[in-house]
Design an enzyme around this catalytic site. Sequence first.
Site, PDB file in Angstrom:
ATOM      1  N   LYS A  95       0.815  -1.206   0.238  1.00  9.45           N
ATOM      2  CA  LYS A  95      -0.124  -0.005   0.016  1.00  9.45           C
ATOM      3  C   LYS A  95       0.884   1.075   0.081  1.00  9.45           C
ATOM      4  CE  LYS A  95      -2.653   3.463   1.857  1.00  9.45           C
ATOM      5  NZ  LYS A  95      -1.751   4.768   2.226  1.00  9.45           N
ATOM      6  N   GLU A 103      10.552   0.993  10.019  1.00 15.59           N
ATOM      7  CA  GLU A 103      11.737   1.898   9.535  1.00 15.59           C
ATOM      8  C   GLU A 103      11.185   3.275   9.787  1.00 15.59           C
ATOM      9  OE1 GLU A 103      13.825   4.701   8.348  1.00 15.59           O
ATOM     10  OE2 GLU A 103      13.566   3.935   6.415  1.00 15.59           O
ATOM     11  N   CYS A 113      14.396  10.158   5.794  1.00 11.86           N
ATOM     12  CA  CYS A 113      14.413   9.543   7.182  1.00 11.86           C
ATOM     13  C   CYS A 113      15.627   9.861   7.839  1.00 11.86           C
ATOM     14  CB  CYS A 113      13.905   8.200   7.352  1.00 11.86           C
ATOM     15  SG  CYS A 113      14.942   7.070   6.202  1.00 11.86           S
ATOM     16  N   GLU A 123      11.418  15.606  14.209  1.00 12.04           N
ATOM     17  CA  GLU A 123      11.943  15.237  12.903  1.00 12.04           C
ATOM     18  C   GLU A 123      11.009  16.429  12.114  1.00 12.04           C
ATOM     19  OE1 GLU A 123      12.480  11.845   9.830  1.00 12.04           O
ATOM     20  OE2 GLU A 123      10.626  11.857  10.974  1.00 12.04           O
TER      21      GLU A 123
END
Length: 483
Positions: free
Chosen positions: A170, A244, A278, A375
């Site tokens: 997905k 992750e 990331c 982040e």
Amino acid sequence: MYIDGQWVDASDGGTLDSLNPYTGEVWAQVPNATAADVAKAVEAARRAFDDGEWRHTTPQHRARLMRRLAELITKNAEELARIESTDNGKLYREMLAQWRYMPEWFYYYAGLAVSEQGRMLASDKPNFMAFTRKEPLGVVAAITPWNSPAFLMNWKLAPALAAGCTFVVKPSEHTPVSSLAFARLVEEAGFPKGVFNVLSGGPEVGKFLSESTRIDKIAFTGSDGVGKAIAQVAAKNLTRVGLELGGKSPQVVFDDCDVAVTAHGIISGIFAATGQSCMAGSRLIVQKGAKAQLIEKILERVKTIKLGDPMQPETEMGPAATKPQFDKVMSMLEAAKKQGARVVCGAKPAEIGGYFIEPTILDQVRPDMTIFQDEVFGPVLSVLEFETEEEAVRLANDTRYGLAAGVWTLNVQKAHRVAAQIRAGSVWINAYRTLAPYAPFGGYGQSGIGRENGPEGLAEYQETKTVWIETSGKSRDPFTIGL
């Protein structure tokens, strides 16, 4: 969508628009999967694994199909890169580089498929021999992000196929098109129906997959918040997860570094890919003696970064991938300024308009600031100063994340000392953003669970079975069996 070897619309006819981040216009329309569509895809993968030919194919046959798929990726790399750049706004040349390197994952894992098959065990029992078998885990559901949809999908798909698993992916609702286009290559390569399935749709599709009792593993790349939610749901069924997640990666710079080389590495780590990575090196932790010269060198290059159309070869930085992401970055910049961060450059929308954000450097950032801890996923570099090696390590580890880090020094002993003390899954010394299929990637802390790439990546999709063989053929005392 691609389900059970067939191209299908959503069962209720629903669709989603995909926007080009550069123009802000709809450029593609994809099906919006329903719960029934999710169930159909999962059952197709379940059937292909439990009853189909794939589970029982030889490793050599799986490897041949994977190599064929790698050849098709190479052949179609330019078209796929154009699709992905249009969908997520990242530079065409970056996407092309990814697609051209992507076949290496399938070649690498095709090799592991025929070599990682278990091992003989040294038995201390003279009438027994024992060995392990490596068997496929089962049905894998992958939920992938918008920044590098196909690249991060194939970090999961290549080892899963090598292991003998079946797969449902997905992609992000913001960037679904490249995964659908990729399915045409899987079809052309000749994989059996049901082995690979693609569902397009919103977050509810990921929720349906996470809740399914028919899936053996969920492989997710994305934010730590969503990752935690997936893990909580999956835990109810004891479904395995590979996560992750995010990062707040430090770039630790000592005053004995090569300033010019370091400046280029810092720029690559945070402004390449518009910071939408990331592993973005978003925290510059620099020794006091090197700070002024390094910032000056970085600024020289930052002032020349060309923003514009991601499809043009001269463009060096594209827009934020979505309006919500643009708004998030701008909101975090405003908060940082209010908390006392000093703007060295940027911190505002670019004059070009749209979702563009100027490359930003913030100085006088403190560890208690949100911009230091959370982040951003945008072109924002936060600068902190240190004096001693111990202080540098403490600042580098002052984060709930632990995905990546960079260490910049020409002192080899110091480089190894510091790299060993930083709690991160990948540490680069005098470099940044280097990846390979044979090098494990993953994080400490809230950067995730498990590893992708390398032999460790294959093990994430395998079960280990131990087989004992009694060799004497003699009757044994039933109360001492196992001793």
